[in-house]
Write a protein that holds these residues in place. Structure first.
Motif, PDB file in Angstrom:
ATOM      1  N   ASP B 235      19.318  35.711  13.371  1.00  0.00           N
ATOM      2  CA  ASP B 235      20.226  36.801  13.081  1.00  0.00           C
ATOM      3  C   ASP B 235      20.251  37.704  14.315  1.00  0.00           C
ATOM      4  N   VAL B 237      21.768  40.420  15.108  1.00  0.00           N
ATOM      5  CA  VAL B 237      21.702  41.874  14.936  1.00  0.00           C
ATOM      6  C   VAL B 237      20.279  42.299  14.601  1.00  0.00           C
ATOM      7  N   GLN B 238      19.661  41.606  13.661  1.00  0.00           N
ATOM      8  CA  GLN B 238      18.302  41.998  13.268  1.00  0.00           C
ATOM      9  C   GLN B 238      17.302  41.740  14.402  1.00  0.00           C
ATOM     10  N   ALA B 241      18.362  44.787  16.993  1.00  0.00           N
ATOM     11  CA  ALA B 241      18.104  46.135  16.500  1.00  0.00           C
ATOM     12  C   ALA B 241      16.647  46.336  16.092  1.00  0.00           C
ATOM     13  N   LEU B 244      13.176  41.585  14.701  1.00  0.00           N
ATOM     14  CA  LEU B 244      12.605  40.723  13.663  1.00  0.00           C
ATOM     15  C   LEU B 244      12.539  39.291  14.188  1.00  0.00           C
ATOM     16  N   ALA B 248      15.663  38.821   7.880  1.00  0.00           N
ATOM     17  CA  ALA B 248      14.760  39.397   6.878  1.00  0.00           C
ATOM     18  C   ALA B 248      14.828  38.653   5.551  1.00  0.00           C
TER      19      ALA B 248
END
Lengths: 76, 628
Positions: B235, B237-238, B241, B244, B248
């Motif tokens: 992912d 974006v995760q 940002a 991760l 999640a």
């Protein structure tokens, strides 16, 4: 707001002060940058939304976070 | 189509899950078992974190968490791993492990492993997970210039692993690396020596070799990412940002996958697969449908679906998993397909223990465990019937009971995905194990146990509906009358025309009985026909037909039916109910039906029994069913 408050209560079990729009991270002892990430991810999952990378600037207080969520939900 | 990400074999958490997790520590004993039981449910991030905190509270209070095995896991990661770590203790408890984690600082893998005084190296770990990705390994760019990033990556990973082995003195859990969906060459990707895919797949082979050489373990993150899809895993974006390690919403699946591995390291993997039979290993009910009526074998989707589950059971057996059977059936009836049906893959000799009787499943699973001399926590029960599953879980929470979808085509997927038989080694002994238990499909002695199922029956939220025979029910009534063999007191067959005639016959009393519970609508599950008679000079009803679906055994449905008959009989001025049991080859299970309901035996002749119930002495019992 109630859902956000429930998430915050869950995450910061030791904090028993008020959870309202004016609450900021500084007022909650365990609310560090990692907790902020957890909160954002929990919010995404709870509301079924995904923030875009340009939307993820730290909200100044709980009220701003709620506004971010509402804006996102309105677009859905 | 179910997704691994949702762990659909786990039952949903009870409504009071949070309350039960929060008050865990207040119990007087049994903390470990209570934790494991709560962990067996499907948990979202918040529920897993709540249970994780409860586990910490129990541990801090000095409570023994037995039967969970303590395990201290170090984690070195190149990403923000805390959100994952938070969900690990609950997932580990599901697999029998009381997990404590020590997480190294973000992206400090080399520093933490090399420094003898680091948290990781001073924590007295049982194992250390090195959870790094293609970025940390510098396999995040194509290498088209002939350089050897894979060699460099393995050197670096080996250095970290060696440092852990030397300083923390514990085995390393290495992770395979998922391939990000960023192909430069499309279909040609695999043919380019330095492409991302070529590099990472090469690295993965060498990571497995590294684990073998150093006595470590492998957490197959690449296989997990493949299952959930790398589009979902990576992912962007995760990552950007929050840093991760992966999306999640994949954390519960990752946590469970790691939990299995830790459980297997601690010897907690399950050893025995107990198979229900009707509608689990073949389609239909052998006692009612007969050998030529059950669905098994090539030529139909359903028949092939059941072949596939039988094949999986055989493959597991070849791998060392012991097979047992537990079915509500007559013994001879249940064994017949294994002996004589040409399309069956499973044979009697594949089973170590074979329990076909009318005693509750919990007692039978206890008998199986005792016969095999293994714990209840080594058993997995595969059963298509949701109420049986719920009852077994309530009686014996140690037994793993996967939720199954309605469609048998998905049974193999579910059983294979649930990961009950995780292993950290595979030897000749494993292959021989299933055979080392006498494969004589023996009958284990079993005694029905009266056990406290708490509010299990009322939790089923059963609603029972009664109606006289009518045109809407006619076809199904006739079908039941002509098909039911087992729970059938008199086995009297009537044609659809005869059933139709009863609808308007005012001298008879008829009932069609429907049942629904929280799992769904079971449809018509019972049929009653009473005919006028006299007994000791008073008006009586002779119960001509009483049949029920075996699916609703042990749920007080027969008690509710009797209450309804008694109510109607009293209203009609009837003094006595006459019940008859006419024995057949298949209905032995109901020989004591009327005796259990409080009828008195009047006479017995050639096995046929006649009973009577004086309505003056009948009291309507409290029942866990709502009458509609």
């Amino acid at each position: 707001m109630d859902k956000v408050a429930a998430i915050i209560r869950d995450m910061f079990e030791d904090y028993d002060g008020p959870v309202n729009d004016a609450l900021t991270a500084e007022q909650v002892p365990d609310w560090d940058s990692l907790a902020q990430v957890k909160l954002m991810v929990a919010v995404e999952s709870e509301f079924g939304i995904r923030f875009e990378s340009r939307e993820i600037n730290e909200p100044a207080n709980v009220g701003e976070l709620v506004q971010m969520i509402e804006k996102k939900l309105a677009k859905k | 189509v179910p997704s691994f990400r949702d762990l659909p074999w786990l039952p949903s958490a009870p409504a009071d899950f949070r309350e039960r997790a929060r008050t865990l520590g207040k119990a007087a004993s049994g903390w470990g078992a209570a934790i494991q039981h709560l962990a067996t449910h499907k948990l979202d991030a918040r529920a897993a974190a709540t249970l994780g905190k409860a586990i910490v509270r129990c541990r801090t209070a000095g409570h023994s968490l037995a039967p969970l095995s303590a395990f201290k896991l170090g984690i070195l990661s190149s990403a923000t791993f805390d959100l994952v770590a938070e969900q690990l203790p609950a997932a580990a408890a599901r697999h029998g492990v009381d997990l404590t984690t020590v997480t190294g600082e973000y992206d400090q893998v080399m520093q933490e492993s090399a420094n003898p005084a680091s948290d990781i190296n001073t924590a007295n770990l049982d194992a250390c997970l090195i959870a790094v990705d293609h970025r940390w390994l510098r396999l995040d760019r194509p290498a088209l210039d002939g350089s050897d990033p894979v060699g460099a990556a393995l050197t670096q990973l080996k250095a970290a692993g060696d440092a852990v082995t030397q300083n923390a003195r514990c085995p390393v859990i290495f992770q395979t690396v998922p391939v990000p969906p960023l192909a430069l060459f499309g279909n040609y990707e695999r043919r380019v020596a330095g492409s991302l895919r070529t590099q990472i797949e090469d690295a993965n082979r060498r990571i497995v070799d590294l684990a073998i050489e150093t006595g470590g373990y492998v957490l197959d993150a690449a296989a997990l990412a493949e299952r959930v899809g790398t589009d979902a895993w990576f992912d962007p974006v995760q990552w950007l940002a929050y840093k991760l390690p992966f999306a999640a919403d994949i954390i519960p699946a990752y946590a469970d996958t790691l939990g299995r591995l830790l459980g297997a390291i601690r010897g907690k993997a399950r050893k025995c697969l107990v198979l229900d039979l009707d509608n689990t290993v073949w389609g239909g009910v052998i006692g009612d449908d007969g050998m030529d009526g059950i669905k098994i074998g090539q030529g139909s989707a359903v028949g092939e679906a059941f072949l596939a589950i039988q094949q999986l059971a055989l493959d597991l057996r070849a791998r060392g998993v012991v097979l047992a059977a537990s079915s509500k059936n007559n013994d001879e009836t249940a064994r017949a397909p294994f002996r004589d049906h040409p399309d069956m893959l499973l044979r009697e000799s594949d089973f170590a223990v074979f329990q076909a009787n009318w005693i509750d499943k919990a007692s039978n699973l206890e008998a199986i465990a005792k016969t095999l001399n293994i714990g209840l926590d080594a058993l997995v029960l595969l059963d298509d019937n949701p109420a049986e599953r719920a009852q077994l879980r309530a009686a014996l929470p140690q037994v793993a009971v996967p939720e199954l979808p309605d469609d048998p085509a998905l049974f193999p997927w579910t059983l294979a995905s649930a990961g009950y038989f995780e292993s950290v080694a595979f030897s000749q002994e494993d292959q021989a194990r299933a055979g080392s238990y006498a494969s004589d499909a023996r009958r284990a002695d079993v005694m029905a146990q009266s056990r406290d199922l708490g509010d299990y029956l009322s939790s089923l939220d059963m609603k029972i509906g009664f109606a006289p025979f009518d045109t809407i029910g006619r076809q199904r009534i006739a079908q039941l009358i002509n098909k039911s063999n087992q729970f059938n007191l008199t086995t009297r067959r009537y044609t659809e025309a005869e059933v139709a005639a009863l609808e308007t016959d005012t001298s008879v009393f008829t009932l069609q009985v429907r049942l629904s519970d929280k799992f769904g609508d079971l449809g018509m599950i019972g049929v009653i026909i009473c005919r006028p008679a006299t007994h000791n000079g008073a008006k009586a009803w002779d119960i001509d037909t009483w049949l029920m679906s075996c699916r609703v055994l042990g749920r007080k449905v027969e008690d509710a039916m009797l209450a309804r008959i008694a109510e109607a009989a009293r209203a009609a001025g009837i003094a006595t109910l006459i019940g008859r049991y006419l024995p057949t080859a298949k209905n032995n299970m109901v020989a004591d039906h009327y005796a259990k309901l409080g009828f008195t035996l009047l006479e017995e002749k050639d096995g046929a029994r006649t009973f009577a119930l004086l309505l003056a002495s009948y009291e309507t019992p409290e029942l866990p069913l709502t009458v509609l």
